[in-house]
Design a protein around this motif. Structure first.
Motif, short mmCIF file in Angstrom:
data_model
loop_
_atom_site.label_atom_id
_atom_site.label_comp_id
_atom_site.label_asym_id
_atom_site.label_seq_id
_atom_site.Cartn_x
_atom_site.Cartn_y
_atom_site.Cartn_z
N SER A 2 55.58 76.48 64.55
CA SER A 2 56.68 75.84 63.84
C SER A 2 56.83 74.42 64.32
CB SER A 2 57.99 76.60 64.06
OG SER A 2 58.32 76.63 65.43
N GLU A 3 57.23 73.52 63.42
CA GLU A 3 57.29 72.10 63.78
C GLU A 3 58.60 71.49 63.34
OE1 GLU A 3 54.90 67.88 63.11
OE2 GLU A 3 53.95 69.77 62.67
N GLN A 4 59.10 70.61 64.19
CA GLN A 4 60.24 69.76 63.84
C GLN A 4 59.91 68.36 64.31
OE1 GLN A 4 62.88 72.38 66.23
NE2 GLN A 4 64.22 72.31 64.49
N SER A 5 60.40 67.37 63.61
CA SER A 5 60.12 66.01 64.06
C SER A 5 61.30 65.11 63.71
CB SER A 5 58.85 65.46 63.41
OG SER A 5 58.99 65.39 62.01
N HIS A 42 53.38 63.45 69.78
CA HIS A 42 53.77 64.75 69.24
C HIS A 42 53.38 65.81 70.27
CE1 HIS A 42 54.66 68.03 66.53
NE2 HIS A 42 53.54 68.59 66.98
N VAL A 44 53.20 69.87 71.35
CA VAL A 44 53.22 71.28 71.00
C VAL A 44 53.58 72.05 72.27
CG1 VAL A 44 51.95 73.24 70.05
CG2 VAL A 44 51.44 70.91 69.26
N THR A 57 62.56 72.69 71.96
CA THR A 57 62.04 71.91 70.83
C THR A 57 63.17 71.32 69.99
OG1 THR A 57 60.05 73.27 70.75
CG2 THR A 57 60.57 72.01 68.77
N THR A 61 63.66 67.30 69.34
CA THR A 61 63.74 66.70 68.01
C THR A 61 65.12 66.12 67.73
OG1 THR A 61 64.23 68.86 67.01
CG2 THR A 61 61.93 68.18 67.10
N SER A 66 59.15 64.25 68.39
CA SER A 66 58.36 65.07 67.48
C SER A 66 57.75 66.23 68.27
CB SER A 66 57.24 64.23 66.85
OG SER A 66 56.44 65.01 65.98
N SER A 68 56.58 70.75 68.18
CA SER A 68 56.41 72.04 67.54
C SER A 68 56.19 73.07 68.63
CB SER A 68 55.24 72.01 66.55
OG SER A 68 54.05 71.63 67.19
N THR A 69 56.14 74.35 68.25
CA THR A 69 56.01 75.40 69.25
C THR A 69 54.86 76.34 68.92
OG1 THR A 69 57.51 76.91 68.09
CG2 THR A 69 58.50 75.36 69.65
N GLU A 90 46.23 71.67 61.96
CA GLU A 90 47.44 71.04 61.45
C GLU A 90 47.45 69.53 61.60
OE1 GLU A 90 52.32 71.42 61.95
OE2 GLU A 90 50.99 72.83 62.96
#
Length: 255
Positions: A2-5, A42, A44, A57, A61, A66, A68-69, A90
């Motif tokens: 999952s990603e957030q930025s 970014h 992870v 995370t 963010t 930026s 993600s996990t 990705e």
């Protein structure tokens, strides 16, 4: 994954990199992730505890970074390879692997806590090897990359109740030095050797003698952000500069 930025919190001349940090749900790994995200990369965040990863995370963010996990047990080589493949799929690349997962199950050798010896070797040594095996093909293919691995001041000394732990950290130091010599100059290798740092590691010690000894030993512990800054320094150096090892410990730590 999952990603957030968000908007980069701090910028500079360093190019934005895609960084995978293991053991990122607390302690040094969390601090490294926060520091690198703040520097504009970014990140992870990988560890076993999904809820903790999500919290850290969200905070990164929320501060404009930026991130993600990826849920990961570094003792599982197939899972490690899948996480690295997912990052590359990705983002198109992986630039830095911060291998930070570790345990510190101190005990006297006479206690014969053999299951804890096995766990220490599996996480601290085999986990590093699994990360190298997963990331190195990508680094070689893309012609660049950076391994940053957390060892310990225990890589340079042995103290009572820490024989197995120090043995694994000696091994990490040797692996990273051997890796550096085997790599092409476009792929870098850095060993970070912390002294006493505030973390959860000592909470998992079951040997009563070792646990009691940690109380006094850890009184001078420094914040994990100090290690985060050291990692950011090594990562942020130009590609022709390879920071091979950084030892960071409290000024009050003697020895």
């Amino acid at each position: 994954m999952s990603e957030q930025s968000g908007t980069t919190a701090r910028t500079g001349t360093t190019a934005r990199r895609i960084v995978l940090v293991t053991g990122a749900s607390s302690g040094i790994g969390e601090a490294v992730a926060r520091e690198l995200a703040a520097a504009g990369h970014h990140v992870v965040l990988a560890a076993r505890r999904a809820e903790r990863l999500a919290r850290v995370t969200a905070e990164i963010t929320g501060a404009g970074g930026s991130a993600s996990t990826a849920v990961l047990d570094v003792t599982d080589p197939q899972a490690y390879a899948r996480v690295v493949e997912a990052v590359v799929a990705e983002h198109g690349r992986l630039d830095v692997l911060v291998g930070n997962s570790g345990v510190m199950l101190l005990s006297s050798m006479t206690s014969l806590l053999t299951a804890e010896w096995d766990r220490t070797v599996d996480v601290n040594v085999k986990g590093v090897l699994h990360g190298i095996a997963a990331a190195l093909p990508h680094f070689l293919r893309q012609g660049s990359g950076h391994f940053v691995t957390t060892a310990s001041i225990g890589a340079h000394e042995v103290v009572p109740t820490a024989a197995v732990y120090c043995a694994t950290k000696h091994a990490v130091w040797a692996l990273m030095e051997g890796l550096r010599q085997d790599l092409p100059p476009t792929v870098r290798a850095t060993t970070i050797s912390p002294g006493v740092v505030q973390s959860e590691l000592a909470q998992h010690i079951t040997d009563p003698v070792a646990s009691a000894g940690m109380v006094e030993y850890r009184r001078s512990a420094i914040a994990p952000s100090a290690i985060g800054r050291a990692v950011a320094y090594a990562v942020g150096e130009p590609g022709d500069v390879d920071v091979n090892e950084v030892v960071v410990r409290p000024a009050a730590q003697r020895p």
